[in-house]
Design a protein around this motif. Structure first.
Motif, PDB file in Angstrom:
ATOM      1  N   ILE A  40       0.857  -1.188   0.000  1.00  0.00           N
ATOM      2  CA  ILE A  40       0.000   0.000   0.000  1.00  0.00           C
ATOM      3  C   ILE A  40       0.893   1.238   0.000  1.00  0.00           C
ATOM      4  CG2 ILE A  40      -1.779   1.271   1.275  1.00  0.00           C
ATOM      5  CD1 ILE A  40      -2.431  -1.417   2.698  1.00  0.00           C
ATOM      6  N   LEU A  41       0.491   2.247  -0.759  1.00  0.00           N
ATOM      7  CA  LEU A  41       1.197   3.525  -0.746  1.00  0.00           C
ATOM      8  C   LEU A  41       0.172   4.651  -0.617  1.00  0.00           C
ATOM      9  CD1 LEU A  41       3.742   5.287  -1.057  1.00  0.00           C
ATOM     10  CD2 LEU A  41       3.362   5.214  -3.543  1.00  0.00           C
ATOM     11  N   ILE A  42       0.354   5.500   0.410  1.00  0.00           N
ATOM     12  CA  ILE A  42      -0.494   6.674   0.610  1.00  0.00           C
ATOM     13  C   ILE A  42       0.223   7.894   0.055  1.00  0.00           C
ATOM     14  CG2 ILE A  42      -1.696   8.107   2.309  1.00  0.00           C
ATOM     15  CD1 ILE A  42      -1.518   5.716   4.255  1.00  0.00           C
ATOM     16  N   LEU A  43      -0.474   8.676  -0.771  1.00  0.00           N
ATOM     17  CA  LEU A  43       0.066   9.914  -1.318  1.00  0.00           C
ATOM     18  C   LEU A  43      -0.682  11.085  -0.711  1.00  0.00           C
ATOM     19  CD1 LEU A  43       0.329   8.884  -5.092  1.00  0.00           C
ATOM     20  CD2 LEU A  43       2.076   8.687  -3.304  1.00  0.00           C
ATOM     21  N   GLU A  44       0.028  11.972  -0.017  1.00  0.00           N
ATOM     22  CA  GLU A  44      -0.584  13.107   0.687  1.00  0.00           C
ATOM     23  C   GLU A  44       0.091  14.405   0.258  1.00  0.00           C
ATOM     24  OE1 GLU A  44      -2.309  15.905   2.666  1.00  0.00           O
ATOM     25  OE2 GLU A  44      -3.132  13.866   2.708  1.00  0.00           O
ATOM     26  N   ARG A  45      -0.697  15.409  -0.132  1.00  0.00           N
ATOM     27  CA  ARG A  45      -0.112  16.652  -0.648  1.00  0.00           C
ATOM     28  C   ARG A  45       0.389  17.593   0.446  1.00  0.00           C
ATOM     29  NH1 ARG A  45      -5.583  19.509  -3.076  1.00  0.00           N
ATOM     30  NH2 ARG A  45      -6.634  19.885  -1.084  1.00  0.00           N
ATOM     31  N   GLU A  46      -0.109  17.451   1.672  1.00  0.00           N
ATOM     32  CA  GLU A  46       0.329  18.318   2.764  1.00  0.00           C
ATOM     33  C   GLU A  46       1.641  17.810   3.364  1.00  0.00           C
ATOM     34  OE1 GLU A  46      -1.033  21.160   3.627  1.00  0.00           O
ATOM     35  OE2 GLU A  46      -2.596  20.956   2.094  1.00  0.00           O
ATOM     36  N   PRO A  47       2.313  18.637   4.186  1.00  0.00           N
ATOM     37  CA  PRO A  47       3.592  18.206   4.773  1.00  0.00           C
ATOM     38  C   PRO A  47       3.459  17.068   5.774  1.00  0.00           C
ATOM     39  CG  PRO A  47       3.389  20.605   4.814  1.00  0.00           C
ATOM     40  CD  PRO A  47       2.042  20.064   4.443  1.00  0.00           C
ATOM     41  N   ARG A  48       2.263  16.819   6.295  1.00  0.00           N
ATOM     42  CA  ARG A  48       2.088  15.725   7.257  1.00  0.00           C
ATOM     43  C   ARG A  48       0.740  15.058   7.049  1.00  0.00           C
ATOM     44  NH1 ARG A  48       2.288  20.550   9.973  1.00  0.00           N
ATOM     45  NH2 ARG A  48       0.346  21.318  10.904  1.00  0.00           N
ATOM     46  N   LEU A  49       0.655  13.834   7.515  1.00  0.00           N
ATOM     47  CA  LEU A  49      -0.595  13.081   7.442  1.00  0.00           C
ATOM     48  C   LEU A  49      -1.626  13.676   8.395  1.00  0.00           C
ATOM     49  CD1 LEU A  49       0.857   9.442   7.463  1.00  0.00           C
ATOM     50  CD2 LEU A  49       0.054  10.723   5.472  1.00  0.00           C
ATOM     51  N   GLY A  50      -2.885  13.342   8.174  1.00  0.00           N
ATOM     52  CA  GLY A  50      -3.942  13.765   9.088  1.00  0.00           C
ATOM     53  C   GLY A  50      -5.037  14.585   8.452  1.00  0.00           C
TER      54      GLY A  50
END
Length: 427
Positions: free
Chosen positions: A42-52
């Motif tokens: 699994i790979l999560i791609l997030e545009r912000e500097p941190r998850l959440g």
């Protein structure tokens, strides 16, 4: 890995079992649930500097009662899932913006170290939603500073320690707007009033009590801002009463001095990537049409959370995403065996109901249909029909648009592939 050239650049296409676009509460919950079902790649791609996601700026409590059985702040709630992702060693990339998604589940993203390209067996869309800005309201007047959407004002105050104003008016009784009314008051600002164009509140009853009534902030229903006044900085807004047609009533205008206008006038699912991939959207929710497994009209592309429809509570976002993991896991197994299942039964509503999720079912397993009433009512009976056959019914003592309702339909109740209808009437 497949290598190809595009102009002077060379990109390597990396294969992944599952790509999750968005590292907010839906994406994190889906990732953990999938991992626990045996899907490890699994790979999560997030545009912000941190998850959440948006939870990082929601410092008030009230999160987690349904999911964890205790009240948490937004960062605390997100932290539970972030820690779970790290414990499972699930891969994620932050400051990574997905710029393209096609119907073959090929994902192109721009990260700090350059462009990346992934070929996924399944893609989960969990991009959340955005606020409707002033431009979408077409309020006449000047263009001074001091006009903010509720989420932007919340970000300034909670993440950047910057006060947005001293004397505020809030347009819209959505939950974020009411929460910001309380937040501004606690920081020393004077909130003159909250104005709602509808004849009933848009947000949850608990927020009306805890954020408005507890602080003596008045709520005016059937009112809207009809003009913004001010040059360099907002000086006042003009507010008018509206009729049943939602149009301002002449002669009811009143000027409210203020230096800040907070807009809490609706949320729109972030579906630009969905459209790129050819996903069919529901004109009512502005999110994807999905089946009972959370799969969109494009096989292998799934959606959950506020990108699908705007939820009442973040707890429901996480629970929906965790349930989605069952559908993704089954799809991956069925795809490998070449026996993918389809859901051929459409779900429709009458004029008293805003929408349902899911919009399609198979009729082969138990399902829970979530729906939102269009107007407040008491002692309302909601019924589900297939053809002339009554499948199930539910009586609700108090139904309001701010609260999603749910009705269970056992698999044995379905008798054909005819369209299912959800209707309601007075008891």
């Amino acid at each position: 890995m497949d290598v190809y050239r595009k102009g002077a650049w060379m990109m390597i296409t990396e294969h992944r079992n599952v790509i999750i676009i968005g590292g907010g509460p839906a994406g994190l919950a889906a990732a953990c649930a999938l991992y626990d079902k045996g899907v490890k790649d699994i790979l999560i791609l997030e545009r912000e500097p941190r998850l959440g996601g948006i939870l990082n700026q929601c410092i008030h409590d009230g999160f987690g009662l349904s999911r964890f059985g205790e009240t948490l702040s937004g960062p605390e709630y997100a932290g539970r899932f972030i820690e779970a992702v790290r414990q499972r060693k699930i891969d994620y990339i932050t400051e990574c913006t997905v710029i393209n998604l096609d119907n073959n589940k090929c994902v192109t993203a721009a990260a700090q170290d350059g462009l990346k390209k992934y070929q996924a067996d399944a893609v989960i869309l969990t991009m959340g939603c955005r606020e409707r800005p002033r431009g979408g309201l077409a309020i006449p007047g000047d263009r001074p500073s001091g006009v903010f959407t509720a989420g932007v004002a919340q970000s300034y105050m909670n993440l950047h320690n910057t006060m947005v104003g001293k004397k505020a008016v809030i347009l819209g009784s959505g939950d974020i707007g009411m929460i910001m009314a309380r937040r501004l008051t606690l920081e020393g600002a004077k909130v003159e009033a909250v104005f709602e164009i509808l004849p009933y509140p848009s947000g949850l009853p608990r927020n009306i009590e805890q954020c408005l009534n507890d602080y003596g902030i008045p709520l005016y229903l059937s009112h809207t801002v009809t003009r913004i006044n001010g040059k360099a900085r907002l000086s006042s807004v003009t507010v008018s009463e509206v009729g049943r047609d939602m149009k301002p009533i002449k002669g009811t205008e009143k000027e409210w001095p203020c230096d800040t206008l907070i807009l809490s006038v609706g949320l729109i699912p972030e579906n630009e990537l969905s459209l790129q991939a050819g996903v069919v959207l529901d004109g009512r929710t502005k999110g994807a049409i999905v089946d009972e497994n959370g799969m969109t009209s494009v096989p292998g592309i799934f959606a959950a959370g506020n990108v699908l429809h705007v939820h009442d509570l973040v707890d429901f976002v996480s629970l929906e995403a965790e349930k989605l993991a069952e559908g993704v896991s089954a799809y991956l197994q069925d795809a490998g065996e070449g026996n993918q299942k389809t859901c051929a039964i459409d779900i429709q509503t009458d004029e008293t109901i805003g929408y349902t999720v899911p919009q399609k079912v198979s009729g082969k397993k138990d399902v829970t249909v979530s729906f939102r009433p269009k107007f407040p009512s008491q002692n309302r009976v909601f019924e589900v029909y297939q053809g002339d056959r009554l499948l199930t019914r539910k009586t609700v003592r108090k139904a309001i648009p701010a609260v999603m309702l749910h009705i269970d339909i056992p698999a044995e109740k379905f008798v054909s592939e005819e369209t299912v209808r959800v209707v309601s009437h007075e008891e």
